[in-house]
Design a protein around this motif. Sequence first.
Motif, PDB file in Angstrom:
ATOM      1  N   VAL A  62       5.504  15.538   6.633  1.00  0.00           N
ATOM      2  CA  VAL A  62       6.384  14.414   7.299  1.00  0.00           C
ATOM      3  C   VAL A  62       5.782  13.246   7.435  1.00  0.00           C
ATOM      4  O   VAL A  62       4.632  13.155   8.125  1.00  0.00           O
ATOM      5  CB  VAL A  62       7.099  14.954   8.488  1.00  0.00           C
ATOM      6  N   SER A  63       6.216  12.093   6.950  1.00  0.00           N
ATOM      7  CA  SER A  63       5.418  10.797   7.199  1.00  0.00           C
ATOM      8  C   SER A  63       6.274   9.863   8.080  1.00  0.00           C
ATOM      9  O   SER A  63       7.425  10.455   8.594  1.00  0.00           O
ATOM     10  CB  SER A  63       5.558  10.022   5.760  1.00  0.00           C
ATOM     11  N   MET A 115      11.453   8.108  11.038  1.00  0.00           N
ATOM     12  CA  MET A 115      12.326   6.880  11.562  1.00  0.00           C
ATOM     13  C   MET A 115      13.705   7.054  10.770  1.00  0.00           C
ATOM     14  O   MET A 115      14.776   6.986  11.254  1.00  0.00           O
ATOM     15  CB  MET A 115      11.741   5.548  10.909  1.00  0.00           C
ATOM     16  N   ILE A 116      13.635   7.482   9.489  1.00  0.00           N
ATOM     17  CA  ILE A 116      15.017   7.848   8.828  1.00  0.00           C
ATOM     18  C   ILE A 116      15.754   8.822   9.551  1.00  0.00           C
ATOM     19  O   ILE A 116      16.769   8.875   9.612  1.00  0.00           O
ATOM     20  CB  ILE A 116      14.590   7.891   7.286  1.00  0.00           C
ATOM     21  N   LEU A 172      11.048  17.166  13.252  1.00  0.00           N
ATOM     22  CA  LEU A 172      10.091  16.307  13.827  1.00  0.00           C
ATOM     23  C   LEU A 172       9.197  16.898  14.848  1.00  0.00           C
ATOM     24  O   LEU A 172       8.136  16.644  15.231  1.00  0.00           O
ATOM     25  CB  LEU A 172      10.833  15.156  14.614  1.00  0.00           C
ATOM     26  N   CYS A 173       9.812  17.801  15.665  1.00  0.00           N
ATOM     27  CA  CYS A 173       9.058  18.635  16.755  1.00  0.00           C
ATOM     28  C   CYS A 173       8.026  19.601  15.876  1.00  0.00           C
ATOM     29  O   CYS A 173       6.688  19.564  16.442  1.00  0.00           O
ATOM     30  CB  CYS A 173      10.125  19.262  17.670  1.00  0.00           C
ATOM     31  N   GLY A 174       8.263  20.057  14.968  1.00  0.00           N
ATOM     32  CA  GLY A 174       7.474  20.813  14.172  1.00  0.00           C
ATOM     33  C   GLY A 174       6.326  20.198  13.966  1.00  0.00           C
ATOM     34  O   GLY A 174       4.985  20.608  13.905  1.00  0.00           O
ATOM     35  N   ASN A 175       6.675  18.991  13.306  1.00  0.00           N
ATOM     36  CA  ASN A 175       5.540  18.106  12.818  1.00  0.00           C
ATOM     37  C   ASN A 175       4.713  17.475  14.017  1.00  0.00           C
ATOM     38  O   ASN A 175       3.414  17.607  13.738  1.00  0.00           O
ATOM     39  CB  ASN A 175       6.278  16.820  12.176  1.00  0.00           C
ATOM     40  N   GLY A 196       4.125   8.601  17.732  1.00  0.00           N
ATOM     41  CA  GLY A 196       3.427   8.599  16.528  1.00  0.00           C
ATOM     42  C   GLY A 196       3.402   7.271  15.831  1.00  0.00           C
ATOM     43  O   GLY A 196       2.361   6.981  15.044  1.00  0.00           O
ATOM     44  N   LYS A 197       4.133   6.363  16.309  1.00  0.00           N
ATOM     45  CA  LYS A 197       4.012   5.073  15.641  1.00  0.00           C
ATOM     46  C   LYS A 197       3.266   4.160  16.486  1.00  0.00           C
ATOM     47  O   LYS A 197       2.595   3.118  16.105  1.00  0.00           O
ATOM     48  CB  LYS A 197       5.295   4.489  15.473  1.00  0.00           C
TER      49      LYS A 197
END
Length: 391
Positions: free
Chosen positions: A112-113, A118-119, A283-286, A351-352
């Motif tokens: 996941v990037s 965001m998308i 996202l939570c897994g990432n 993350g950002k």
Amino acid sequence: MPLLRRVSPVPATTATLSHHHVHLVTPLRTPPSSLRLARLRICPAPSIRPLRAIPSTRCHVTGDPAPSPVPVSGSARATLVRIGEALSLGFPVWVASACALALWRPATFLWVSPTTQMIGLSFTMLGMGMTLTLDDLKGALLMPKELAAGFVLQYTVMPLSGYFISKLLNLPSHYAAGLILVSCCPGGTASNIVTYLARANVALSVLMTATSTFAAAFMTPLLASKLAGQYVAVDPMGLFVSTSQVVLAPVLLGALLNQYFNPLVELVSPLMPFIAVATVAVLCGNAIAQNASSILASGLQVVLSVCCLHASGFFFGFVLSRMLGIDIASSRTISIEVGMQNSVLGVVLAGKHFGNPLTAVPCAVSSVCHSVYGSIVAGIWRSMPPNDKGE
């Protein structure tokens, strides 16, 4: 000339009337204790013949529209809707499973990037916007007291709780910043489902989520920079731009689509629960996968702090609402809204805009924690209907 006569019961099978046809003009809908009178119009009968029983499916009172056939939805759409509801109800299970898999096999979610994050979040917020219309936003004027109380509690109880819990447990700076960040996020969309299951005020829940989400573009950067700025460097303008991009714009677009392009929304809406649940889980897994080793080393402290944060939100959201004189159903709704945060927004923002990836860990744990709390609260309150005479 119309006459008024008492109508006697007539057997449903056959009956023979002489000299006249009798047409029922005014239906008999008064209770037994009232006058059981019907206005009868009598006209000459050309012949005498028995009245046959009319099939119940074709029987309706003169002047009322005939019953129309019930439209049947397409089987594929109905199946998608049922599966989407099942996914929504099992939301804590899917998120917890993703986090457990991320701890066991971190490589599963490392693809996941930031752009993908965001998308995915933008599509999730677009789906939330599709549940609203511009008229729904005007409905806030009908519940000013409850809505104002919920808004104030959302952006005071949770941020202050996050700040003081960080101090009390002496969290490391990256965990403290992440806990405060998620506490400054708006209410989560899962709160609407929990409110429905708890038999609370669903309309107020939707309005509170929409209001806090729209205000998040200003409130989240402001509060995060003030409360978390002492732990890590926070860029309020960067947070404002990101929050507007992934929250404000998609929700507004979804509401506009629902208002003016409803057929399109009806077509794609069955797919939105799949997108929302998958996005939150991934996202939570990432966030967990990127910090698996650190979480296994100090995860208990993070879990304890997050549990205390959401317990504070649920508790003070209800107690303070009751102290303000708000009814029980609405107080329960405010409690759920305050206690459940948009944790995925916290994951994306951490993350950002925060240098240390460990900042996103409390946000990911928060998604599991508030979902479990919400499920428990919904089960308890569902069995205790509100009566506004005390609990």
